[in-house]
Design a protein around this motif. Structure first.
Motif, PDB file in Angstrom:
ATOM      1  N   ARG A   1       0.591  -1.334   0.271  1.00  0.00           N
ATOM      2  CA  ARG A   1       0.021  -0.078   0.009  1.00  0.00           C
ATOM      3  C   ARG A   1       0.981   1.353   0.054  1.00  0.00           C
ATOM      4  O   ARG A   1       0.532   2.105  -0.745  1.00  0.00           O
ATOM      5  CB  ARG A   1      -0.890  -0.059   1.111  1.00  0.00           C
ATOM      6  N   ALA A   2       1.864   1.070   0.598  1.00  0.00           N
ATOM      7  CA  ALA A   2       2.927   2.489   0.804  1.00  0.00           C
ATOM      8  C   ALA A   2       3.389   2.716  -0.478  1.00  0.00           C
ATOM      9  O   ALA A   2       3.662   3.876  -1.050  1.00  0.00           O
ATOM     10  CB  ALA A   2       3.574   2.369   1.901  1.00  0.00           C
ATOM     11  N   GLU A   3       3.906   1.590  -1.150  1.00  0.00           N
ATOM     12  CA  GLU A   3       4.683   1.706  -2.559  1.00  0.00           C
ATOM     13  C   GLU A   3       3.454   2.073  -3.292  1.00  0.00           C
ATOM     14  O   GLU A   3       4.022   2.829  -4.533  1.00  0.00           O
ATOM     15  CB  GLU A   3       5.179   0.275  -2.804  1.00  0.00           C
ATOM     16  N   ALA A   4       2.253   1.533  -3.310  1.00  0.00           N
ATOM     17  CA  ALA A   4       1.374   1.934  -4.474  1.00  0.00           C
ATOM     18  C   ALA A   4       1.021   3.565  -4.338  1.00  0.00           C
ATOM     19  O   ALA A   4       0.742   4.249  -5.075  1.00  0.00           O
ATOM     20  CB  ALA A   4       0.166   1.177  -4.305  1.00  0.00           C
ATOM     21  N   LYS A   5       0.866   3.953  -3.048  1.00  0.00           N
ATOM     22  CA  LYS A   5       0.508   5.382  -2.847  1.00  0.00           C
ATOM     23  C   LYS A   5       1.630   6.217  -3.157  1.00  0.00           C
ATOM     24  O   LYS A   5       1.304   7.355  -3.943  1.00  0.00           O
ATOM     25  CB  LYS A   5       0.330   5.529  -1.234  1.00  0.00           C
ATOM     26  N   GLU A   6       2.978   5.676  -3.052  1.00  0.00           N
ATOM     27  CA  GLU A   6       4.024   6.545  -3.426  1.00  0.00           C
ATOM     28  C   GLU A   6       4.224   6.573  -5.062  1.00  0.00           C
ATOM     29  O   GLU A   6       4.441   7.568  -5.402  1.00  0.00           O
ATOM     30  CB  GLU A   6       5.249   5.937  -2.877  1.00  0.00           C
ATOM     31  N   LEU A   7       3.749   5.337  -5.642  1.00  0.00           N
ATOM     32  CA  LEU A   7       3.981   5.484  -6.964  1.00  0.00           C
ATOM     33  C   LEU A   7       2.746   6.003  -7.585  1.00  0.00           C
ATOM     34  O   LEU A   7       3.097   7.110  -8.613  1.00  0.00           O
ATOM     35  CB  LEU A   7       3.783   3.906  -7.563  1.00  0.00           C
ATOM     36  N   ALA A   8       1.481   6.046  -7.067  1.00  0.00           N
ATOM     37  CA  ALA A   8       0.419   6.992  -7.589  1.00  0.00           C
ATOM     38  C   ALA A   8       0.941   8.527  -7.234  1.00  0.00           C
ATOM     39  O   ALA A   8       0.443   9.171  -8.068  1.00  0.00           O
ATOM     40  CB  ALA A   8      -0.636   6.742  -6.816  1.00  0.00           C
ATOM     41  N   ASP A   9       1.532   8.650  -6.242  1.00  0.00           N
ATOM     42  CA  ASP A   9       1.695  10.072  -6.175  1.00  0.00           C
ATOM     43  C   ASP A   9       2.866  10.789  -6.971  1.00  0.00           C
ATOM     44  O   ASP A   9       2.910  11.770  -7.687  1.00  0.00           O
ATOM     45  CB  ASP A   9       2.329  10.404  -4.628  1.00  0.00           C
ATOM     46  N   ARG A  10       4.048   9.952  -7.275  1.00  0.00           N
ATOM     47  CA  ARG A  10       4.697  10.126  -8.274  1.00  0.00           C
ATOM     48  C   ARG A  10       4.244  10.374  -9.749  1.00  0.00           C
ATOM     49  O   ARG A  10       4.646  11.302 -10.487  1.00  0.00           O
ATOM     50  CB  ARG A  10       5.972   9.192  -8.355  1.00  0.00           C
ATOM     51  N   ALA A  11       3.257   9.452  -9.900  1.00  0.00           N
ATOM     52  CA  ALA A  11       2.726   9.491 -11.241  1.00  0.00           C
ATOM     53  C   ALA A  11       1.852  10.718 -11.568  1.00  0.00           C
ATOM     54  O   ALA A  11       2.008  11.436 -12.596  1.00  0.00           O
ATOM     55  CB  ALA A  11       1.955   8.237 -11.631  1.00  0.00           C
TER      56      ALA A  11
ATOM     57  N   ALA B   1       2.116  13.440  -9.795  1.00  0.00           N
ATOM     58  CA  ALA B   1       3.170  14.451  -9.903  1.00  0.00           C
ATOM     59  C   ALA B   1       3.821  14.719 -11.320  1.00  0.00           C
ATOM     60  O   ALA B   1       3.979  15.651 -11.888  1.00  0.00           O
ATOM     61  CB  ALA B   1       4.375  14.539  -8.739  1.00  0.00           C
ATOM     62  N   ALA B   2       4.312  13.586 -11.867  1.00  0.00           N
ATOM     63  CA  ALA B   2       4.950  13.603 -13.190  1.00  0.00           C
ATOM     64  C   ALA B   2       3.775  13.988 -14.161  1.00  0.00           C
ATOM     65  O   ALA B   2       4.004  14.917 -15.098  1.00  0.00           O
ATOM     66  CB  ALA B   2       5.325  12.315 -13.480  1.00  0.00           C
ATOM     67  N   ALA B   3       2.664  13.491 -14.210  1.00  0.00           N
ATOM     68  CA  ALA B   3       1.634  13.852 -15.190  1.00  0.00           C
ATOM     69  C   ALA B   3       1.369  15.410 -14.936  1.00  0.00           C
ATOM     70  O   ALA B   3       1.394  16.193 -15.897  1.00  0.00           O
ATOM     71  CB  ALA B   3       0.277  13.102 -14.804  1.00  0.00           C
ATOM     72  N   GLN B   4       1.364  15.846 -13.746  1.00  0.00           N
ATOM     73  CA  GLN B   4       1.146  17.331 -13.797  1.00  0.00           C
ATOM     74  C   GLN B   4       2.120  18.298 -14.221  1.00  0.00           C
ATOM     75  O   GLN B   4       2.056  19.160 -14.827  1.00  0.00           O
ATOM     76  CB  GLN B   4       0.802  17.562 -11.962  1.00  0.00           C
ATOM     77  N   ARG B   5       3.601  17.503 -13.829  1.00  0.00           N
ATOM     78  CA  ARG B   5       4.587  18.432 -14.562  1.00  0.00           C
ATOM     79  C   ARG B   5       4.719  18.438 -15.954  1.00  0.00           C
ATOM     80  O   ARG B   5       4.834  19.335 -16.557  1.00  0.00           O
ATOM     81  CB  ARG B   5       6.024  17.797 -13.889  1.00  0.00           C
ATOM     82  N   THR B   6       4.324  17.192 -16.544  1.00  0.00           N
ATOM     83  CA  THR B   6       4.207  16.948 -17.961  1.00  0.00           C
ATOM     84  C   THR B   6       3.263  17.888 -18.544  1.00  0.00           C
ATOM     85  O   THR B   6       3.529  18.481 -19.776  1.00  0.00           O
ATOM     86  CB  THR B   6       4.125  15.430 -18.406  1.00  0.00           C
ATOM     87  N   GLN B   7       1.992  17.932 -17.951  1.00  0.00           N
ATOM     88  CA  GLN B   7       1.029  18.795 -18.515  1.00  0.00           C
ATOM     89  C   GLN B   7       1.290  20.233 -18.334  1.00  0.00           C
ATOM     90  O   GLN B   7       1.029  20.979 -19.194  1.00  0.00           O
ATOM     91  CB  GLN B   7      -0.219  18.466 -17.554  1.00  0.00           C
ATOM     92  N   GLN B   8       2.133  20.765 -17.215  1.00  0.00           N
ATOM     93  CA  GLN B   8       2.288  22.158 -17.155  1.00  0.00           C
ATOM     94  C   GLN B   8       3.378  22.422 -18.265  1.00  0.00           C
ATOM     95  O   GLN B   8       3.398  23.532 -18.696  1.00  0.00           O
ATOM     96  CB  GLN B   8       2.863  22.427 -15.815  1.00  0.00           C
ATOM     97  N   ALA B   9       4.495  21.471 -18.407  1.00  0.00           N
ATOM     98  CA  ALA B   9       5.312  21.663 -19.498  1.00  0.00           C
ATOM     99  C   ALA B   9       4.907  21.862 -20.878  1.00  0.00           C
ATOM    100  O   ALA B   9       5.054  22.787 -21.603  1.00  0.00           O
ATOM    101  CB  ALA B   9       6.433  20.650 -19.405  1.00  0.00           C
TER     102      ALA B   9
END
Length: 452
Positions: free
Chosen positions: A78-88, A90-98
């Motif tokens: 669960r911790a890994e899934a939450k961390e992966l979801a958070d990273r995904a 954040a990455a999606a937001q950064r990519t969309q902002q870029a």
């Protein structure tokens, strides 16, 4: 008898402990010996194979251990899934902002080129309007040169109708020939310049249309990119387009994209500069042409004025001699003079009719038609010829009786008529005034003789 439930474990069955290693009491129980042992049929159903107590404890311990391990693994997952979801996320937001920032930069580039293209289109439109005004000036100058050419040509043709001995190559004729040659050269120059202006206007229009097409494409692209830049995760008009994740084979690169617009602007600017240079050239040509034509026209006018003065002097001298001769001539001489005047009066309409026939012979191509006007002009010439011949015949009959006096009088009147004709031609200089001539009989004040 119902068999007791056997506890099953997913773990491997515990290994059997040797009987010799068991405690004494347990060993005795296992062998059914000792004071607590029993034998007999009464306990036969309870002595079936069962797990031992330590095996039961071991099984529970293993189960708890497995449950604890599973929970720990689930918690870690669960911790890994939450961390992966958070990273995904954040990455999606950064990519969309870029991507949004990249679209914004693209919109800035589109706006820049749109502004440059719009400015160039407006400049080309203004330049084309200025060149169109110069073109209109060229057309008017060419039309004016046509009138000047007609005046010069008609003046030369009119002077061809001078009678000997006034049919001379004098200064007026030389100046008129120079004027006609100058006008022809001017017309060729104006026509070439007008053709250049027409071609330049076409080039301006073509490059203006090219810039407008480029501007239109960029305006449409700006609208698309602006709409794309406004998309967000909360937009309701977005959907999946898996097939769009590819590059079109015909797609341009940023370098070729910018080069296309830059080249279009450079070509348009080059043609606009050429148009401005052509306008300056047209202005210079028109000024030079006007000055040259005015100068040559003044030279022709001065030469004509001097020639008219010479003709006036000669005519006055001839008239003095004629007045001296008229004193000796009687009624017969007056009749002969009237006949000669009648003959002379037929020259003007004959010139009109023959000049009309001559000018109409230059009608181009199929316009050289034997129309009603052509037949009427030919009939007019024939009628004038017949009338003139009849008058001349009558004049010959009168000359037979008064030849001596007629010779002197005819010579003087002919000379005076030649001078008068030359003065009329040189002072008017053009055949346009022929339309203002009165009728031949009105000029002479003569009534046509009744047919015999």
């Amino acid at each position: 008898m119902e068999q007791p439930t056997v506890l099953m474990s997913k773990e491997p069955a515990p290994q059997t402990v040797p009987a010799s290693d068991l405690p004494a009491k347990v060993y005795e129980l296992a062998l059914n010996t000792g004071p607590d042992s029993s034998s007999g049929l009464a306990t036969a159903g309870f002595r079936t194979a069962k797990y031992l107590p330590f095996e039961w404890f071991q099984s529970n311990s293993n189960l708890c251990h497995r449950a604890s391990s599973g929970c720990q693994r689930a918690e870690n997952g669960r911790a890994e899934a939450k961390e992966l979801a958070d990273r995904a996320a954040a990455a999606a937001q950064r990519t969309q902002q870029a991507s949004t920032a990249s679209l914004g930069q693209r919109l800035q580039g589109l706006h820049f080129w749109k502004s440059e293209l719009q400015k160039e289109v407006e400049d080309l439109a203004a330049e084309s309007s200025l060149l169109a005004a110069q073109k209109l000036r060229l057309e008017r100058a060419l039309a004016a040169s046509e009138l000047a050419c007609a005046i010069a040509t008609d003046s030369l043709r009119a002077r061809e109708r001078r009678q000997p001995p006034d049919l001379v190559s004098d200064e007026v004729e030389r100046e008129l020939l120079k004027e006609a040659e100058l006008i022809r050269n001017v017309q060729e120059l104006l026509k070439r310049t007008l053709m250049q202006a027409v071609n330049q206007m076409r080039l301006n229009r073509d490059h203006k249309e090219a810039c407008e097409m480029d501007w239109s494409d960029k305006a449409e692209t700006y609208s698309i990119d602006d709409r794309c830049g406004r998309y967000s995760n909360q937009s309701t008009n977005t959907q999946f387009h898996p097939s769009s994740v590819k590059f079109e084979e015909s797609a341009s690169t940023p370098e070729t994209w910018a080069k296309f617009s830059r080249d279009s602007l450079h070509r348009a600017e080059r043609e606009r500069a050429a148009s401005a240079n052509l306008r300056a050239l047209v202005e210079s040509i028109l000024q030079d042409v006007s000055a040259d034509l005015r100068g040559q026209s003044a030279a022709v006018s001065q030469a004509s004025a001097r020639r008219c003065q010479e003709l006036d002097d000669a005519k006055h001298k001839l008239e003095q001699h004629l007045r001296r001769v008229l004193k000796e001539i009687g009624e017969k001489e007056a009749s002969i003079a009237a006949l000669k005047e009648a003959i002379k009066d037929k020259e003007a309409p004959m010139k009109v009719a023959q000049s009309r026939l001559y000018d109409r012979s230059f009608r181009p191509n199929v316009e050289l038609c034997r129309d009603e006007a052509q037949f009427r002009l030919i009939n007019e010439v024939e009628e004038l010829t017949e009338t003139t011949e009849a008058l001349k015949k009558k004049l010959l009959e009168s000359e037979e009786s008064l030849r001596n006096l007629e010779d002197s009088r005819m010579e003087l009147e002919k000379a005076i008529a030649v001078k008068a004709n030359s003065l009329c031609i040189d002072r008017h200089e053009c055949m346009a005034l022929r339309s203002h001539y009165p009728a031949a009989l009105g000029l002479a004040g003569y009534q046509a003789p009744a047919p015999p």
